[in-house]
Scaffold this active site. Structure first.
Site, PDB file in Angstrom:
ATOM      1  N   GLY A 530      25.195 -15.530   9.865  1.00  0.00           N
ATOM      2  CA  GLY A 530      26.088 -14.396   9.706  1.00  0.00           C
ATOM      3  C   GLY A 530      26.516 -14.221   8.263  1.00  0.00           C
ATOM      4  N   ASN A 531      27.593 -13.455   8.072  1.00  0.00           N
ATOM      5  CA  ASN A 531      28.064 -13.151   6.722  1.00  0.00           C
ATOM      6  C   ASN A 531      28.529 -14.388   5.973  1.00  0.00           C
ATOM      7  OD1 ASN A 531      27.667 -10.365   7.006  1.00  0.00           O
ATOM      8  ND2 ASN A 531      29.659 -10.094   7.998  1.00  0.00           N
ATOM      9  N   ASP A 656      34.236  -5.638  12.247  1.00  0.00           N
ATOM     10  CA  ASP A 656      32.806  -5.944  12.096  1.00  0.00           C
ATOM     11  C   ASP A 656      32.103  -5.908  13.455  1.00  0.00           C
ATOM     12  OD1 ASP A 656      30.480  -6.503  10.757  1.00  0.00           O
ATOM     13  OD2 ASP A 656      30.814  -8.662  10.667  1.00  0.00           O
TER      14      ASP A 656
END
Length: 839
Positions: A530-531, A656
């Site tokens: 992920g981020n 998000d």
């Protein structure tokens, strides 16, 4: 698990039928209506869909009906009170039931328990004047009332219920005044909740007649005026919440009579004057919140002497003056202290070093002066310290390096000298020192000038020593509200089981535990990236259970803030359709580097993105998402957002939302996860760990971020709605946002909007079109019936696409609220079930 066989209706002598707390699914069979001797029907906590069969409401012998915590729709029949003359308990909580509460319910004079909370009931609440044996009445979390100033008149009819112990009408749309007749409610009443409505007027003095009240909850209304002195008569109160109203006047000395109080919330009102010293009599207080009022004068030493305070003490955002009393040292069990936003002055007393359990200390925005007391080095549990915007001076103490701080703000003071470089000072994200013009040195990220004197040589601490120092990780626990609902038995639903006392629900995990659980963070156990980090599949020794472990990449900008944000959100909320966090780890790896991880409940079916856009190998081995599954997942996501936006004490914005952040359990239920960018609204709150103005901006993911964020607009729930709309369009078209066809200004929103005008089939995922064709082949009705069915399914698809389009409008003002989207999708599911189930 499985469906209830229709043949169950042949057991004509059956009197009790219980399947609660299982995984039964499908519809409740109509044949249950044949059980003419049935007295108890318990189907709570399963996965039943569609409506409650009308035949069940014709079983005149039925005394207990329990269908709570399912996915049932429809309403209650108008003649319920006549067809169920012997009914004693009705339990339908946590479903999707709609319509009004039938007026005929008053004729069910044997009713003792009504638990229909967490549905979508609407309209005026009828009279219950004929029901005298009622002891449990819970209609919270619906959409009742909202039509007229007499919304609460039904409370007067409950004065005939002389055994009433539980009365909860909170989180509805009730308006108008609290009627004076509440003074005549039964003195057996133990819990009374009216929170989160639009109730106005004053609090009647007759509230003092309810002498056995143990919990009174009226937060988030429009109640004004003074608190009646008679509230001091409620000397059995344990929880009192009058926060977020328009109450004024002084906080009464008679509060000192409430000696059994455990939690007292009076924040966000207009109280003025001094804090009454009589509160010292409340020696059972675990939590006291008087923040965001107009209180003045000194902090009474007696308040700091309430040694029982352990959860938090919040006196922030008032106009308090003078010093922090030396008695603060008596708060040895206190977890959080908020004194920020006042006019407090002088030095921070050294006695604060005795607060060895304190994890959060907020004293920013005051007039404190002098150095930080060295005795604070004994506060080994301290995780968050904010002393910004004061007049503190001297050198920044070295002992701050050795504390387990995750967030430190020293900004806008008069500190001088060299900035330490160890511990929390290794991160310019976790530490803020701006506005101290005399500081120098530190790590390059702080961009301070070099020091012009030679610093003393420091003894290096080996990696092993660091690990020993940090053996006890700074865990953020999961907060769970005890909500023990049961179908039968008064002993199991006593008040002490329902008090919202905070309980820690975690076990300890270390870096070594997680290293072993994932096979050394093996790529074979990697679930995704992920981020701010990677997610691994792991098997924990502590529980011998499979979990998902998110390892933060702390070299990524914003990762530490993301960790704090996610912990803060997930420790506060526990809800269906939200990913469940099991525990956290915050410490060092074997090289002495910072290490942070979150451990989640494992979702066996991965994420939605993998199902919508499978890889070549997944495409062959994985079944395709059906139409009904997609509708169910969309509703699951909408339910999660509806809770975050409307049903928590302050709105939470996810920021998000995208398919890869929607995880699917073994039953294909959707769960929203990854709260690393989440925001609380309003922008700043005394309970929030995350600095909203930090460098962790609203980034989100390309294509799902609301357009207004790109122009600098503030975070809002409508931003999540935009992301949800795009997600819905992606689910039912099967197209990625970066599809090759989207160029020259064409995007998914414009594409589907144009298809509605032309032919909706052009926009629908071909997999769904194929499924619909196969459904048609299986029907045995006449050809004209087939055409009608296809038209009906097509109409449903059109309406679903319209939900996605309306939610993803470029202008936030044109988007529908997530609750309206949820309601429309639930209606579409009901219509689809009518077609699919009959095949």
């Amino acid at each position: 698990m499985g469906n209830i066989p229709p043949s169950i209706g042949n057991l004509s002598s059956l009197q009790k039928f219980g399947l609660s707390w299982n995984n039964f699914s499908g519809t409740i069979p109509e044949t249950l209506g044949r059980l003419r001797n049935l007295k108890e029907l318990r189907l709570t906590a399963n996965k039943f869909v569609s409506t409650i069969p009308i035949s069940i409401f014709n079983i005149s012998t039925l005394a207990s009906l329990g269908v709570g915590e399912n996915q049932l729709e429809g309403g209650l029949p108008n003649d319920l009170g006549f067809t169920l003359p012997n009914i004693e308990s009705i339990i339908t909580y946590q479903n999707y039931l709609t319509g009004p509460i039938p007026e005929s319910i008053s004729n069910a004079s044997n009713l003792k328990l009504i638990q229909i909370d967490q549905n979508n009931f609407t309209g005026k609440v009828p009279s219950f004047s004929k029901i005298r044996g009622l002891y449990w009445f819970n209609i919270r979390l619906n959409n009742l009332g909202g039509e007229q100033s007499t919304d609460l008149d039904f409370l007067c009819s409950l004065t005939n219920s002389t055994k009433l112990i539980f009365l909860s009408i909170g989180e509805n749309a009730f308006r108008g005044l609290i009627p004076n007749c509440i003074s005549n409610l039964s003195t057996t009443l133990s819990i009374f909740s009216l929170k989160c409505n639009h109730i106005s007027g004053t609090l009647p003095s007759g509230i003092g007649n309810l002498i056995n009240l143990e919990a009174l909850d009226m937060w988030s209304n429009n109640i004004l005026g003074n608190i009646p002195y008679e509230i001091g008569n409620l000397n059995k109160l344990k929880i009192l919440d009058l926060s977020k109203n328009k109450l004024s006047g002084q906080i009464l000395e008679s509060f000192g009579n409430l000696r059994l109080l455990i939690e007292l919330y009076l924040y966000s009102n207009n109280f003025r004057g001094s804090i009454p010293s009589s509160l010292k009599n409340c020696q059972n207080l675990l939590l006291l919140d008087l923040s965001t009022n107009n209180l003045s004068g000194h902090v009474p030493p007696e308040i700091m002497g309430i040694s029982s305070l352990s959860i938090y003490l919040d006196l922030s955002r008032n106009s308090l003056t003078g010093p922090i009393p030396e008695e603060v040292g008596k708060l040895q069990n206190l977890g959080k202290l908020y004194l920020n936003g006042n006019r407090l002055s002088q030095q921070i007393p050294s006695s604060i070093g005795s607060c060895i359990s304190m994890e959060h200390l907020y004293v920013q925005d005051n007039f404190f002066e002098g150095p930080l007391p060295s005795i604070m080095s004994s506060m080994r549990g301290l995780q968050v310290l904010n002393v910004s915007n004061n007049q503190l001076s001297g050198q920044i103490p070295k002992f701050l390096e050795s504390l387990n701080l995750t967030n430190l703000s020293l900004s806008y003071n008069d500190f001088e000298g060299a900035l330490p470089t160890g511990g929390v000072f290794r991160s310019a994200i976790s530490t803020s020192v701006v506005g101290n013009k005399k500081l120098c040195g530190g790590l390059p990220d702080f961009q301070l000038p070099k020091c012009y004197y030679k610093e003393s040589k420091r003894t290096r601490i080996s990696g092993i020593a660091k690990i020993l120092i940090s053996t006890i990780s700074a865990l953020v626990g999961v907060v769970c509200i005890l909500s023990c609902y049961t179908s039968f038995g008064l002993d199991r639903i006593r008040m002490h089981q329902l008090q919202a006392l905070l309980k820690m629900g975690f076990w300890h995990v270390s870096y070594h535990n997680l290293l072993k659980a994932t096979g050394g963070f093996s790529s074979t156990n990697l679930l995704g990236m992920g981020n701010f980090g990677s997610v691994y599949r792991g098997l924990l020794d502590q529980t011998q259970s499979v979990v998902a472990i998110k390892i933060l990449d702390l070299t990524c900008e914003g990762a530490p803030k993301s960790f704090i944000a996610e912990c803060e959100v997930l420790r506060r909320i526990r809800r269906r359709n939200l990913v469940k966090v099991l525990t956290t780890c915050s410490g060092f790896d074997f090289n002495g580097n910072d290490f942070k991880a979150l451990v989640y409940e494992f979702m066996s079916n991965g994420n939605l993105d993998e199902w919508l856009h499978p890889t070549a190998s997944q495409y062959m081995e994985r079944k395709k998402l059906s139409l009904l599954e997609r509708v169910n997942i969309a509703i699951d996501v909408a339910c999660a957002l509806d809770y975050l936006h409307h049903h928590y004490e302050m709105p939470i914005v996810h920021c998000d939302l995208k398919p890869s952040n929607v995880l699917l359990d073994d039953e294909m239920n959707g769960h929203v996860g990854d709260f690393g960018l989440a925001r609380f609204l309003p922008k700043a709150t005394h309970k929030l760990l995350v600095d909203q103005s930090s460098s962790v901006g609203v980034k989100g993911s390309f294509g799902y971020v609301a357009p207004e964020y790109g122009t600098g607009s503030a975070v809002s729930t409508q931003g999540d709605v935009y992301s949800f709309g795009v997600l819905v369009l992606e689910m039912f078209t099967g197209k990625r946002l970066i599809d090759d066809m989207f160029e020259d200004g064409l995007d998914l929103h414009c594409f589907t909007k144009a298809a509605l005008v032309d032919r909706v089939e052009k926009a629908i995922d071909p997999i769904l079109l194929q499924e619909i064709e196969e459904l048609e082949k299986r029907r045995t009705i006449a050809p004209e019936g087939k055409n009608k069915s296809w038209c009906s399914i097509k109409d449903c698809l059109v309406l679903i696409i319209e939900v996605g389009i309306t939610c993803s409008f470029e202008s936030s003002k044109e988007r529908m609220d997530i609750y309206d989207a949820l309601t429309k999708l639930q209606g579409m599911r009901k219509k689809l079930l009518e077609f699919i189930v009959t095949i």
